[in-house]
Write a protein that holds these residues in place. Structure first.
Motif, PDB file in Angstrom:
ATOM      1  N   ALA A  43       3.169   8.013 -10.946  1.00 50.55           N
ATOM      2  CA  ALA A  43       4.496   7.507 -11.342  1.00 50.55           C
ATOM      3  C   ALA A  43       4.894   6.621  -9.922  1.00 50.55           C
ATOM      4  O   ALA A  43       5.643   5.802 -10.136  1.00 50.55           O
ATOM      5  N   LYS A  44       4.106   6.985  -8.915  1.00 49.13           N
ATOM      6  CA  LYS A  44       4.436   5.941  -7.730  1.00 49.13           C
ATOM      7  C   LYS A  44       3.550   4.986  -7.351  1.00 49.13           C
ATOM      8  O   LYS A  44       3.503   4.309  -6.407  1.00 49.13           O
ATOM      9  N   SER A  45       2.527   4.817  -8.321  1.00 51.84           N
ATOM     10  CA  SER A  45       1.430   3.931  -8.160  1.00 51.84           C
ATOM     11  C   SER A  45       1.013   4.052  -6.807  1.00 51.84           C
ATOM     12  O   SER A  45       0.836   3.118  -5.915  1.00 51.84           O
ATOM     13  N   VAL A  46       0.169   5.171  -6.489  1.00 54.84           N
ATOM     14  CA  VAL A  46      -0.348   5.629  -5.096  1.00 54.84           C
ATOM     15  C   VAL A  46      -1.695   5.257  -5.103  1.00 54.84           C
ATOM     16  O   VAL A  46      -2.419   5.147  -5.902  1.00 54.84           O
ATOM     17  N   ASP A  47      -1.944   4.588  -3.853  1.00 58.51           N
ATOM     18  CA  ASP A  47      -3.171   4.088  -3.473  1.00 58.51           C
ATOM     19  C   ASP A  47      -4.275   5.019  -2.848  1.00 58.51           C
ATOM     20  O   ASP A  47      -5.470   5.001  -3.156  1.00 58.51           O
ATOM     21  N   MET A  48      -3.571   5.720  -1.926  1.00 51.20           N
ATOM     22  CA  MET A  48      -4.457   6.909  -1.321  1.00 51.20           C
ATOM     23  C   MET A  48      -3.825   8.060  -1.091  1.00 51.20           C
ATOM     24  O   MET A  48      -2.499   7.942  -0.860  1.00 51.20           O
ATOM     25  N   ILE A  49      -4.508   9.187  -0.903  1.00 52.01           N
ATOM     26  CA  ILE A  49      -3.767  10.557  -0.491  1.00 52.01           C
ATOM     27  C   ILE A  49      -4.347  10.772   0.629  1.00 52.01           C
ATOM     28  O   ILE A  49      -5.479  10.800   1.051  1.00 52.01           O
ATOM     29  N   HIS A  50      -3.277  11.060   1.827  1.00 50.81           N
ATOM     30  CA  HIS A  50      -3.861  11.559   3.270  1.00 50.81           C
ATOM     31  C   HIS A  50      -3.397  12.947   3.373  1.00 50.81           C
ATOM     32  O   HIS A  50      -2.310  13.502   3.149  1.00 50.81           O
ATOM     33  N   VAL A  51      -4.480  13.982   3.573  1.00 47.00           N
ATOM     34  CA  VAL A  51      -4.408  15.060   3.429  1.00 47.00           C
ATOM     35  C   VAL A  51      -4.339  15.777   4.900  1.00 47.00           C
ATOM     36  O   VAL A  51      -4.993  15.518   5.746  1.00 47.00           O
ATOM     37  N   HIS A  52      -3.240  16.697   5.183  1.00 42.33           N
ATOM     38  CA  HIS A  52      -3.363  17.146   6.321  1.00 42.33           C
ATOM     39  C   HIS A  52      -3.406  18.660   6.473  1.00 42.33           C
ATOM     40  O   HIS A  52      -2.526  19.500   5.996  1.00 42.33           O
ATOM     41  N   GLY A  53      -4.353  19.156   6.799  1.00 37.70           N
ATOM     42  CA  GLY A  53      -4.724  20.539   6.883  1.00 37.70           C
ATOM     43  C   GLY A  53      -5.609  20.836   5.703  1.00 37.70           C
ATOM     44  O   GLY A  53      -5.465  20.192   4.754  1.00 37.70           O
TER      45      GLY A  53
ATOM     46  N   MET B  54       0.849  -1.245  -0.006  1.00 40.95           N
ATOM     47  CA  MET B  54       0.128  -0.081   0.128  1.00 40.95           C
ATOM     48  C   MET B  54       0.936   1.243   0.041  1.00 40.95           C
ATOM     49  O   MET B  54       1.912   1.331   0.777  1.00 40.95           O
ATOM     50  N   HIS B  55       0.744   2.016  -1.012  1.00 42.61           N
ATOM     51  CA  HIS B  55       1.284   3.302  -1.227  1.00 42.61           C
ATOM     52  C   HIS B  55       0.721   4.538  -0.615  1.00 42.61           C
ATOM     53  O   HIS B  55      -0.292   4.676  -1.523  1.00 42.61           O
ATOM     54  N   ILE B  56       0.919   5.416   0.333  1.00 40.28           N
ATOM     55  CA  ILE B  56       0.116   6.338   0.833  1.00 40.28           C
ATOM     56  C   ILE B  56       1.053   7.596   0.318  1.00 40.28           C
ATOM     57  O   ILE B  56       1.998   7.847   0.830  1.00 40.28           O
ATOM     58  N   LEU B  57       0.211   8.638  -0.089  1.00 42.65           N
ATOM     59  CA  LEU B  57       0.832  10.006  -0.142  1.00 42.65           C
ATOM     60  C   LEU B  57       0.509  10.880   0.701  1.00 42.65           C
ATOM     61  O   LEU B  57      -0.897  11.040   1.035  1.00 42.65           O
ATOM     62  N   GLN B  58       1.318  11.256   1.600  1.00 39.46           N
ATOM     63  CA  GLN B  58       1.092  12.335   2.817  1.00 39.46           C
ATOM     64  C   GLN B  58       1.128  13.855   2.289  1.00 39.46           C
ATOM     65  O   GLN B  58       2.275  14.125   1.897  1.00 39.46           O
ATOM     66  N   VAL B  59      -0.035  14.408   2.053  1.00 40.15           N
ATOM     67  CA  VAL B  59       0.335  15.783   1.719  1.00 40.15           C
ATOM     68  C   VAL B  59      -0.047  16.754   2.781  1.00 40.15           C
ATOM     69  O   VAL B  59      -1.150  16.689   3.406  1.00 40.15           O
ATOM     70  N   THR B  60       0.940  17.711   2.847  1.00 35.89           N
ATOM     71  CA  THR B  60       0.833  18.495   4.016  1.00 35.89           C
ATOM     72  C   THR B  60       1.233  20.026   3.804  1.00 35.89           C
ATOM     73  O   THR B  60       2.229  20.241   2.929  1.00 35.89           O
ATOM     74  N   SER B  61       0.366  20.985   4.331  1.00 42.75           N
ATOM     75  CA  SER B  61       1.049  22.446   4.029  1.00 42.75           C
ATOM     76  C   SER B  61       1.937  22.663   5.178  1.00 42.75           C
ATOM     77  O   SER B  61       2.489  23.914   5.081  1.00 42.75           O
ATOM     78  N   GLU B  62       2.437  21.867   5.951  1.00 44.03           N
ATOM     79  CA  GLU B  62       3.619  22.362   7.121  1.00 44.03           C
ATOM     80  C   GLU B  62       4.449  20.891   7.089  1.00 44.03           C
ATOM     81  O   GLU B  62       3.826  19.843   7.427  1.00 44.03           O
ATOM     82  N   PHE B  63       5.618  21.071   7.122  1.00 41.36           N
ATOM     83  CA  PHE B  63       6.429  20.068   7.346  1.00 41.36           C
ATOM     84  C   PHE B  63       8.020  20.810   7.464  1.00 41.36           C
ATOM     85  O   PHE B  63       8.212  21.880   7.193  1.00 41.36           O
ATOM     86  N   PRO B  64       8.686  19.991   8.551  1.00 41.52           N
ATOM     87  CA  PRO B  64      10.100  20.608   8.749  1.00 41.52           C
ATOM     88  C   PRO B  64      10.744  21.025   7.397  1.00 41.52           C
ATOM     89  O   PRO B  64      10.928  20.105   6.608  1.00 41.52           O
ATOM     90  N   PRO B  65      11.412  22.139   7.303  1.00 39.48           N
ATOM     91  CA  PRO B  65      11.867  22.749   8.788  1.00 39.48           C
ATOM     92  C   PRO B  65      10.951  23.763   9.212  1.00 39.48           C
ATOM     93  O   PRO B  65      11.334  24.494  10.063  1.00 39.48           O
ATOM     94  N   HIS B  66       9.726  23.685   8.647  1.00 40.28           N
ATOM     95  CA  HIS B  66       8.615  24.522   9.453  1.00 40.28           C
ATOM     96  C   HIS B  66       8.490  23.950  10.978  1.00 40.28           C
ATOM     97  O   HIS B  66       8.507  22.767  11.008  1.00 40.28           O
TER      98      HIS B  66
END
Length: 369
Positions: free
Chosen positions: A80-90, A1-13
């Protein structure tokens, strides 16, 4: 299972959502999932994250161009990465993620969402987008209730967590950091590890501190933001016996040292989910003085992991702080219980294992439809 984590905040934030996405992604990878993080416009970072791929695409920032541009990039990455699901944060990336046609998990993290409840336009956005998500998560009962209201679907309550092996008591580090801050063994130190913004209760705290004549404590402020001048004003004219150290924004990997040096952590929030800052403090054996808002009462248990005061009452918060500062033995007595509470109930490993199951269930439901 390939999950794409999409976020508007990530380090170095620097911030709770950024830390959450990083730590959750690492834990999911350790659970056997393929994880790619997409953090649009989050700058460059030389740090590497074992087991996860971090992409930082540049996007047009203005809407509606942001949604079109990011949606196109997410579709390209997912293919390109054969993603199964997108997990959105924010909320910001949610419309773009839904445009890909892939099943979307949405974590409703922030109190910014609660502020939007007063806006008819924002409520319409929630009513439009939330029902399209395959899976809803929220870190507090308050946020879960509102997610269900707008989506018409159950929202899974999944609290934030803490890496209790990275954040842990360290007597040598405590002594070293206190020496660097010029503190003796018997001086009481409290820490405010927050972004200095309105929702974190910074103005209320400043007003409360100004109401005191005397407070024999060292306050270390590890954070920055628009309300920094309010605390600088306190530092310039503090109650008798009080010393304030303004550190500015502190990278998360350095926070362990300052938390270990502290005797008490402050959460004067006006709005809050499950406070990662509070859990990190507890994992280091530091009790918390917090407000009775959002998810804070779920982790700040009176005389067990800390103490609660009414939300928005600066003088009450300051008075309780004064009372605790004058009882250092009481603070020390909660070190072990605070540590055990965070370590045993809020580990990333258990959160990731649960979420892996929820992903699989949501994907099965989407396939059936």
């Amino acid at each position: 299972m390939h999950i794409l984590q999409v976020t508007s905040e990530f380090p170095p934030h620097v911030g709770g959502v950024a830390n959450h996405v990083r730590d959750l992604s690492l834990a999911l990878s350790q659970c056997g999932l393929d994880i790619t993080v997409v953090a649009p416009n989050e700058g460059d970072d030389t740090e590497t994250y074992p087991g996860i791929d971090v992409l930082r695409p540049r996007t047009i920032r203005a809407r509606p161009f942001y949604d079109w541009h990011l949606g196109h990039q997410l579709s390209r990455i997912a293919k390109a990465k054969s993603v199964d699901m997108i997990h959105v944060h924010g909320l910001r990336p949610l419309r773009a993620a839904l445009a890909t046609g892939l099943p979307v998990t949405f974590t409703n993290h922030t109190s910014g969402f609660l502020k939007g409840l007063t806006s008819a336009r924002r409520r319409k956005t929630y009513e439009t987008l939330f029902p399209k998500c395959a899976l809803h998560l929220a870190p507090s009962d308050e946020l879960a209730t509102y997610s269900e209201q707008f989506s018409g679907k159950p929202c899974i309550r999944q609290t934030n967590a803490v890496d209790a092996e990275r954040f842990k008591p360290d007597l040598e580090l405590r002594a070293q950091t206190r020496r660097e801050l010029g503190l003796s063994d018997d001086q009481v130190m409290v820490i405010l590890a927050r972004r200095l913004v309105e929702k974190n209760g910074i103005g209320v705290l400043a007003d409360g501190l100004r109401s005191l004549d005397r407070l024999p404590v060292t306050l270390v402020v590890a954070g920055d933001g628009e309300l920094r001048p309010a605390l600088e004003g306190v530092a310039a004219n503090p109650p008798e016996g009080m010393v304030v150290h303004m550190l500015g924004a502190v990278p998360n990997h350095r926070m362990n040292a300052f938390l270990n040096a502290a005797d008490l952590a402050l959460l004067p929030s006006l709005m809050e989910a499950t406070s990662i800052a509070g859990l990190e403090a507890m994992a280091c054996g530091v009790p918390v003085l917090g407000t009775d808002t959002g998810g804070i009462p779920e982790i700040v248990l009176t005389d067990h992991t800390g103490w609660l005061v009414p939300t928005g009452d600066g003088p009450a918060f300051a008075k309780k702080l004064q009372e605790l500062v004058e009882q250092p033995g009481k603070l020390a007595s909660l070190r072990e219980t605070a540590r055990d509470f965070a370590k045993e109930g809020y580990s990333w490993g258990s959160r990731a294992a649960d979420l892996k199951m929820h992903y699989a269930n949501a994907l099965s439901g989407s396939a059936a439809q």
